[in-house]
Motif scaffolding. Structure first.
Motif, PDB file in Angstrom:
ATOM      1  N   GLN A  48       0.838  -1.200   0.000  1.00 30.95           N
ATOM      2  CA  GLN A  48       0.000   0.000   0.000  1.00 30.95           C
ATOM      3  C   GLN A  48       0.881   1.261   0.000  1.00 30.95           C
ATOM      4  O   GLN A  48       0.587   2.230  -0.719  1.00 30.95           O
ATOM      5  CB  GLN A  48      -0.905  -0.011   1.237  1.00 30.95           C
ATOM      6  CG  GLN A  48      -2.125   0.872   1.119  1.00 30.95           C
ATOM      7  CD  GLN A  48      -3.306   0.183   0.449  1.00 30.95           C
ATOM      8  OE1 GLN A  48      -3.419  -1.032   0.468  1.00 30.95           O
ATOM      9  NE2 GLN A  48      -4.204   0.971  -0.125  1.00 30.95           N
ATOM     10  N   ALA A  49       1.961   1.247   0.783  1.00 31.44           N
ATOM     11  CA  ALA A  49       2.869   2.395   0.797  1.00 31.44           C
ATOM     12  C   ALA A  49       3.494   2.610  -0.574  1.00 31.44           C
ATOM     13  O   ALA A  49       3.547   3.735  -1.089  1.00 31.44           O
ATOM     14  CB  ALA A  49       3.951   2.192   1.858  1.00 31.44           C
ATOM     15  N   LEU A  50       3.976   1.532  -1.186  1.00 28.61           N
ATOM     16  CA  LEU A  50       4.620   1.656  -2.489  1.00 28.61           C
ATOM     17  C   LEU A  50       3.637   2.104  -3.560  1.00 28.61           C
ATOM     18  O   LEU A  50       4.006   2.820  -4.498  1.00 28.61           O
ATOM     19  CB  LEU A  50       5.274   0.328  -2.870  1.00 28.61           C
ATOM     20  CG  LEU A  50       6.443  -0.092  -1.971  1.00 28.61           C
ATOM     21  CD1 LEU A  50       6.934  -1.480  -2.352  1.00 28.61           C
ATOM     22  CD2 LEU A  50       7.575   0.929  -2.041  1.00 28.61           C
ATOM     23  N   ALA A  51       2.385   1.689  -3.433  1.00 25.13           N
ATOM     24  CA  ALA A  51       1.368   2.133  -4.390  1.00 25.13           C
ATOM     25  C   ALA A  51       1.159   3.637  -4.321  1.00 25.13           C
ATOM     26  O   ALA A  51       0.628   4.244  -5.259  1.00 25.13           O
ATOM     27  CB  ALA A  51       0.044   1.409  -4.132  1.00 25.13           C
ATOM     28  N   ASN A  52       1.566   4.247  -3.210  1.00 25.88           N
ATOM     29  CA  ASN A  52       1.487   5.699  -3.057  1.00 25.88           C
ATOM     30  C   ASN A  52       2.847   6.379  -3.181  1.00 25.88           C
ATOM     31  O   ASN A  52       2.970   7.573  -2.902  1.00 25.88           O
ATOM     32  CB  ASN A  52       0.867   6.036  -1.700  1.00 25.88           C
ATOM     33  CG  ASN A  52      -0.627   5.799  -1.660  1.00 25.88           C
ATOM     34  OD1 ASN A  52      -1.417   6.674  -2.024  1.00 25.88           O
ATOM     35  ND2 ASN A  52      -1.029   4.611  -1.237  1.00 25.88           N
ATOM     36  N   GLY A  53       3.874   5.611  -3.586  1.00 29.81           N
ATOM     37  CA  GLY A  53       5.195   6.180  -3.777  1.00 29.81           C
ATOM     38  C   GLY A  53       5.877   6.589  -2.485  1.00 29.81           C
ATOM     39  O   GLY A  53       6.736   7.472  -2.487  1.00 29.81           O
ATOM     40  N   VAL A  54       5.526   5.931  -1.368  1.00 25.92           N
ATOM     41  CA  VAL A  54       6.066   6.289  -0.059  1.00 25.92           C
ATOM     42  C   VAL A  54       7.250   5.382   0.283  1.00 25.92           C
ATOM     43  O   VAL A  54       7.084   4.156   0.346  1.00 25.92           O
ATOM     44  CB  VAL A  54       4.985   6.175   1.036  1.00 25.92           C
ATOM     45  CG1 VAL A  54       5.575   6.494   2.406  1.00 25.92           C
ATOM     46  CG2 VAL A  54       3.816   7.103   0.732  1.00 25.92           C
ATOM     47  N   PRO A  55       8.433   5.927   0.530  1.00 26.88           N
ATOM     48  CA  PRO A  55       9.575   5.099   0.944  1.00 26.88           C
ATOM     49  C   PRO A  55       9.400   4.630   2.386  1.00 26.88           C
ATOM     50  O   PRO A  55       8.596   5.179   3.150  1.00 26.88           O
ATOM     51  CB  PRO A  55      10.769   6.042   0.799  1.00 26.88           C
ATOM     52  CG  PRO A  55      10.187   7.409   0.932  1.00 26.88           C
ATOM     53  CD  PRO A  55       8.793   7.352   0.387  1.00 26.88           C
ATOM     54  N   LEU A  56      10.206   3.630   2.766  1.00 24.22           N
ATOM     55  CA  LEU A  56       9.948   2.898   4.001  1.00 24.22           C
ATOM     56  C   LEU A  56      11.175   2.766   4.892  1.00 24.22           C
ATOM     57  O   LEU A  56      12.312   2.745   4.411  1.00 24.22           O
ATOM     58  CB  LEU A  56       9.445   1.493   3.660  1.00 24.22           C
ATOM     59  CG  LEU A  56       8.142   1.423   2.878  1.00 24.22           C
ATOM     60  CD1 LEU A  56       8.281   0.500   1.690  1.00 24.22           C
ATOM     61  CD2 LEU A  56       7.001   0.974   3.758  1.00 24.22           C
ATOM     62  N   VAL A  57      10.915   2.618   6.191  1.00 17.93           N
ATOM     63  CA  VAL A  57      11.874   2.116   7.168  1.00 17.93           C
ATOM     64  C   VAL A  57      11.218   0.898   7.790  1.00 17.93           C
ATOM     65  O   VAL A  57      10.108   0.994   8.322  1.00 17.93           O
ATOM     66  CB  VAL A  57      12.209   3.164   8.247  1.00 17.93           C
ATOM     67  CG1 VAL A  57      13.050   2.545   9.356  1.00 17.93           C
ATOM     68  CG2 VAL A  57      12.904   4.368   7.624  1.00 17.93           C
ATOM     69  N   VAL A  58      11.873  -0.264   7.697  1.00 19.62           N
ATOM     70  CA  VAL A  58      11.231  -1.519   8.094  1.00 19.62           C
ATOM     71  C   VAL A  58      12.013  -2.180   9.217  1.00 19.62           C
ATOM     72  O   VAL A  58      13.236  -2.359   9.123  1.00 19.62           O
ATOM     73  CB  VAL A  58      11.110  -2.493   6.898  1.00 19.62           C
ATOM     74  CG1 VAL A  58      10.267  -3.708   7.292  1.00 19.62           C
ATOM     75  CG2 VAL A  58      10.480  -1.795   5.698  1.00 19.62           C
ATOM     76  N   ALA A  59      11.281  -2.565  10.284  1.00 17.62           N
ATOM     77  CA  ALA A  59      11.863  -3.274  11.420  1.00 17.62           C
ATOM     78  C   ALA A  59      10.942  -4.435  11.769  1.00 17.62           C
ATOM     79  O   ALA A  59       9.963  -4.258  12.489  1.00 17.62           O
ATOM     80  CB  ALA A  59      12.020  -2.335  12.616  1.00 17.62           C
ATOM     81  N   GLY A  60      11.232  -5.621  11.216  1.00 17.45           N
ATOM     82  CA  GLY A  60      10.370  -6.770  11.460  1.00 17.45           C
ATOM     83  C   GLY A  60      11.169  -8.038  11.663  1.00 17.45           C
ATOM     84  O   GLY A  60      12.183  -8.251  10.998  1.00 17.45           O
ATOM     85  N   ASP A  61      10.702  -8.889  12.592  1.00 15.41           N
ATOM     86  CA  ASP A  61      11.419 -10.145  12.829  1.00 15.41           C
ATOM     87  C   ASP A  61      10.483 -11.320  13.069  1.00 15.41           C
ATOM     88  O   ASP A  61      10.902 -12.350  13.591  1.00 15.41           O
ATOM     89  CB  ASP A  61      12.386 -10.003  14.013  1.00 15.41           C
ATOM     90  CG  ASP A  61      11.676  -9.714  15.339  1.00 15.41           C
ATOM     91  OD1 ASP A  61      10.446  -9.550  15.344  1.00 15.41           O
ATOM     92  OD2 ASP A  61      12.366  -9.654  16.376  1.00 15.41           O
ATOM     93  N   SER A  62       9.212 -11.188  12.673  1.00 13.35           N
ATOM     94  CA  SER A  62       8.277 -12.295  12.852  1.00 13.35           C
ATOM     95  C   SER A  62       7.615 -12.626  11.519  1.00 13.35           C
ATOM     96  O   SER A  62       7.608 -11.824  10.590  1.00 13.35           O
ATOM     97  CB  SER A  62       7.196 -11.937  13.881  1.00 13.35           C
ATOM     98  OG  SER A  62       6.402 -10.855  13.418  1.00 13.35           O
TER      99      SER A  62
END
Length: 445
Positions: free
Chosen positions: A346-360
């Motif tokens: 959904q973020a990419l569909a709006n051209g929004v860059p990301l910071v991702v912190a996930g481990d599950s």
């Protein structure tokens, strides 16, 4: 137009079910008949599409294990141990019950095609049986594409891909070790559960590779620019684009809404709708990290009550339970997330860059693809420090390359039409299935 009959089956979680709910609405709108087989918790949403709802039996409905189980979010349930626990209890364990009840559905509903999400395994016994004895079978990939490849490391280790000789040696070695050692107990467990469901349901090779091998079509819910290139990609796989959350039918804008256009960069932080029992892992860390920055932080809990958390929040933070992404993301400059697949799309569909912190779950693999695609920063942990989050957000805001790459994928997503593509493929599968059935009848005669 020929009226077709479809059975849609989904894993009991929102990220796996919502795309197929959208597909059900599309199929019914085209005049087809749809039965939807999933957890009781989605009855009202299924019935709202016009589909006939059939619930999982309580004995194998893993909804509460997956969604309403804070124990899954503990550190002891992450990594390989957590993956194995989920595979046993949520995905592979229910196969016999799911297959039994799916077979009962088919006895009273002559389906032309079964559509499953990529972690619903209850149709595998059918897929492993004779082709003439089943409807067409399509799988919608609602998580990063997981199958092994000579060009990728095993799914779950979240390593960057590579096609050079050394990388291919690494990949081959790690893929073999994962199948024969790391997940060998899961391999044996899957064989037992499939045999319990149908004695003839046997497979060779790696269980995680089965869906694209045995389905008639594997429809990956993203664009090619967000998935690792594979020179040995299964011929059934097609990238159709993400099925995005539909526009919010109604939304009462909070009092702070005009601040979105006040000129400050907007940072949105969310832990999604699944891994959000402990908001101290990322959401509250982000609010502290950016307390002194000239940004507006919009935080959403994804379910938990925000009221107890509002006291003491930094002055630049606005906290809500939900804010529709179709309305919020056009105003956002950076999204901080734990890496839910649907939210990232959904973020990419709006051209929004990301910071991702996930481990599950699959989140480390989502984060790795954000890094590989250049659309954001992978923090390589599910519990970052405030300093890590602050540095990453400031870097994404200050370097235009992240937004440019996100906007490149935005254009690729905008050019896709996933529901139209999927229904077109399903029509082709049904037509081919008609031919199989005619040939079978002719042979029997």
């Amino acid at each position: 137009m020929v009226t077709r009959r479809f059975v849609l089956c989904t894993t009991p979680a929102q990220g796996h079910t919502s795309p197929l709910l959208a597909l059900a609405g599309r199929l019914i709108g085209e005049g087809h008949d749809v039965v939807f087989f999933t957890t009781e918790h989605y009855r009202s949403r299924v019935e709202a599409t016009g589909a006939r709802f059939v619930p999982f039996a309580a004995e194998y409905d893993a909804h509460d294990l997956m969604v309403a189980n804070p124990e899954r979010e503990s550190s002891s349930k992450r990594g390989v141990r957590g993956v194995k626990d989920d595979l046993r209890r949520i995905f592979i364990g229910p196969i016999p019950g799911q297959y039994r009840d799916l077979s009962r559905i088919l006895e009273g509903f002559a389906a032309d095609c079964i559509v499953v999400d990529s972690m619903f395994f209850g149709a595998l016994p059918l897929a492993l049986g004779p082709r003439s004895g089943r409807p067409a079978l399509a799988c919608v990939g609602t998580m990063p594409y997981p199958s092994n490849s000579r060009d990728t490391a095993p799914f779950g280790v979240a390593f960057q891909p590579g096609a050079g000789p050394l990388r291919r040696v690494r990949n081959a070695t790690m893929n073999w070790a994962t199948e024969h050692f790391v997940l060998s107990d899961i391999q044996r467990f899957a064989r037992r559960r499939l045999a319990e469901a149908a004695s003839a349901a046997r497979f060779s090779g790696y269980f995680i590779d089965l869906q694209p091998k045995v389905a008639d079509a594997f429809l990956q819910e993203t664009v090619a620019g967000f998935e690792y290139p594979r020179s040995d990609l299964a011929p059934t796989v097609r990238f159709v684009g993400p099925i995005l959350t539909p526009p919010a039918p109604s939304f009462e804008e909070p009092s702070w809404w005009p601040e979105l256009g006040a000129g400050r960069p907007v940072v949105h932080v969310t832990q999604g709708t699944l891994d959000n029992a402990d908001l101290g892992r990322l959401l509250l860390v982000t609010t502290r990290a950016l307390a002194g920055d000239d940004v507006l932080v919009v935080a959403t809990t994804g379910g938990p009550d925000p009221e107890p958390l509002r006291r003491g929040l930094p002055a630049n933070v606005r906290l809500e339970r939900f804010v529709p992404h179709d309305l919020l993301l056009p105003h956002v400059d950076v999204m901080v997330t734990n890496g839910g697949y649907g939210g990232v799309q959904q973020a990419l569909a709006n051209g929004v860059p990301l910071v991702v912190a996930g481990d599950s779950e699959d989140k480390p693999e989502v984060a790795a693809r954000v890094q590989w695609s250049g659309t954001g920063i992978n923090l390589h942990t599910g519990r970052p420090s405030p300093a890590m989050v602050a540095r990453a957000v400031r870097r994404v805001l200050s370097r235009s390359s992240y937004r440019q790459r996100a906007q490149g994928l935005q254009a690729e997503i905008a050019a896709s039409d996933p529901l139209r593509t999927i229904t077109g493929v399903l029509d082709e599968l049904c037509t081919a299935n008609d031919a199989v059935r005619r040939a079978d009848r002719a042979e029997s005669a």
